[in-house]
Design a protein around this motif. Structure first.
Motif, PDB file in Angstrom:
ATOM      1  N   CYS A   1      -6.820   8.705  -2.830  1.00 23.92           N
ATOM      2  CA  CYS A   1      -5.521   8.121  -3.176  1.00 23.92           C
ATOM      3  C   CYS A   1      -5.716   6.794  -3.899  1.00 23.92           C
ATOM      4  O   CYS A   1      -6.476   5.932  -3.465  1.00 23.92           O
TER       5      CYS A   1
ATOM      6  N   ASP B   1      -3.630   3.542  -5.155  1.00 26.55           N
ATOM      7  CA  ASP B   1      -2.373   2.820  -4.975  1.00 26.55           C
ATOM      8  C   ASP B   1      -1.844   2.346  -6.323  1.00 26.55           C
ATOM      9  O   ASP B   1      -2.593   1.815  -7.146  1.00 26.55           O
TER      10      ASP B   1
ATOM     11  N   CYS C   1      -0.084   4.268  -0.450  1.00 19.79           N
ATOM     12  CA  CYS C   1      -0.837   5.474  -0.092  1.00 19.79           C
ATOM     13  C   CYS C   1      -0.610   5.802   1.384  1.00 19.79           C
ATOM     14  O   CYS C   1      -1.274   5.232   2.264  1.00 19.79           O
ATOM     15  N   PRO C   2       0.333   6.697   1.710  1.00 22.19           N
ATOM     16  CA  PRO C   2       0.524   7.057   3.119  1.00 22.19           C
ATOM     17  C   PRO C   2      -0.644   7.899   3.611  1.00 22.19           C
ATOM     18  O   PRO C   2      -1.389   8.488   2.819  1.00 22.19           O
ATOM     19  N   THR C   3      -0.784   7.963   4.922  1.00 26.42           N
ATOM     20  CA  THR C   3      -1.862   8.763   5.511  1.00 26.42           C
ATOM     21  C   THR C   3      -1.708  10.224   5.104  1.00 26.42           C
ATOM     22  O   THR C   3      -0.636  10.806   5.222  1.00 26.42           O
ATOM     23  N   GLY C   4      -2.807  10.803   4.601  1.00 21.06           N
ATOM     24  CA  GLY C   4      -2.780  12.211   4.212  1.00 21.06           C
ATOM     25  C   GLY C   4      -2.041  12.477   2.927  1.00 21.06           C
ATOM     26  O   GLY C   4      -1.627  13.615   2.680  1.00 21.06           O
TER      27      GLY C   4
ATOM     28  N   ASN D   1       0.855  -1.190   0.000  1.00 16.96           N
ATOM     29  CA  ASN D   1       0.000   0.000   0.000  1.00 16.96           C
ATOM     30  C   ASN D   1       0.889   1.237   0.000  1.00 16.96           C
ATOM     31  O   ASN D   1       1.497   1.595   1.008  1.00 16.96           O
TER      32      ASN D   1
END
Length: 334
Positions: A193, A195, A182-185, A180
């Protein structure tokens, strides 16, 4: 100490010696037969007695044969197959032993922790290999990468195991789990987001923002939506400050200044550019909004004491109390 390859070479050498010896024996017997035919019976009988004294048929066990050559004091009575030794070929050789005849040491033929056991067929031993190895002497490391277990990575063969070096964006024992990314924020202002393979993208649809992370407020005034006014950019919206005389969402509607009914007392309103005018010509009122009553008697149009009666943009004179008549009581009655 002998390696397993050295032991195999020794076994092959012994087999070769046995084959050559048997061949020599056949040739020797043929030569002796010819010699006996040509020589005296006494020589033949002497050779037979000498051989019988050293070894008789049946003395050699386990496939051994009497020594085929000339018999001397140092000649062993039996020529034994490679799996046996001793005077009568009755001693079973231990191919798994770490020591051999004469005290000389040699290593077990089974490598890499394999377990050796003697057998009744060539090569006279068997190796039970530990997991991860194969081959006659357990000398071959099984290629655990042969089945291509690393779905998205490079495989390194180990002993009864393997290790995967995953490509970017993949993880797990077999590199089959999409990481994944997609980091937080990661995406700002409500962006979604998505991926990817070692990366991510932001979907800024319906947010009012643009940019790789939805960080740029889209200028909703860029299309100049305010036809007759000033535009203020908002988030996914805009606001118009209309010039005088215009109204509506985009300042495109001409303001109807007559809509509020500014003209009073029956005056007729005409909408203008940012203003209005009242037509009071058909009513008895005046001023901008027809709000002031017109006094047609204000100028005292009736003479000689006649009484003025105000009308609609007109007047009449009542001369009955005077000795005058006419529209303005201006003529004396004779």
């Amino acid at each position: 100490a002998l390696s397993s390859s050295g032991m195999s070479s020794e076994i092959r050498l012994q087999t070769l010696i046995l084959v050559l010896t048997l061949a020599w024996h056949r040739a020797s017997c043929a030569s002796v037969s010819e010699h006996l035919s040509a020589g005296s019976d006494e020589d033949a009988n002497e050779l037979a007695r000498t051989r019988r004294a050293a070894c008789s048929e049946g003395d050699c066990k386990n496939g051994g044969i009497c020594w085929p050559g000339a018999v001397t004091s140092s000649t062993p009575p039996c020529l034994c197959p490679e799996a046996y030794s001793g005077t009568d070929c009755t001693v079973r050789k231990d191919f798994c032993s770490s020591t051999s005849g004469g005290g000389a040491t040699r290593a077990s033929p089974c490598q890499n922790g394999g377990t050796c056991s003697n057998t009744d067929t060539s090569p006279w031993y068997h190796c039970s290999c530990v997991p991860g190895y194969t081959g006659t002497n357990c000398e071959i490391n099984i290629d655990d990468c042969a089945s291509k277990p690393c779905a998205n990575g490079l495989c390194s063969d180990l002993v009864n195991d393997y290790s995967c070096s995953c490509f970017t964006g993949w993880e797990g024992r077999n590199c089959n789990i999409n990481h994944n990314d997609c980091p937080t924020g990661a995406c700002l202002n409500g962006g979604r987001c998505i991926d990817g393979n070692g990366t991510f993208t932001c979907d800024c649809t319906d947010t009012g923002f643009a940019g790789d992370r939805c960080q740029i407020n889209i200028d909703d005034c860029a299309s100049k939506p305010c036809a007759n006014g000033l535009c203020t950019d908002l988030v996914k919206n805009y606001s118009c400050s209309c010039f005088t005389g215009w109204e509506g969402r985009n300042c495109s509607v001409d303001t109807d200044y007559c809509l509020s009914g500014p003209c009073q007392n029956g005056g007729v309103c005409s909408d203008g550019n940012s203003t209005f005018t009242c037509d009071c010509s058909r009513v008895d009122f005046q001023d901008d909004t027809c709000s002031s009553k017109i006094d047609d008697c204000a100028s005292s149009p009736c003479q000689h004491g006649g009484r003025c009666i105000d009308g609609v943009r007109s007047f009449t004179c009542d001369c009955s109390a005077t000795d005058f008549n006419g529209p303005n009581c201006q003529s004396r009655i004779d």
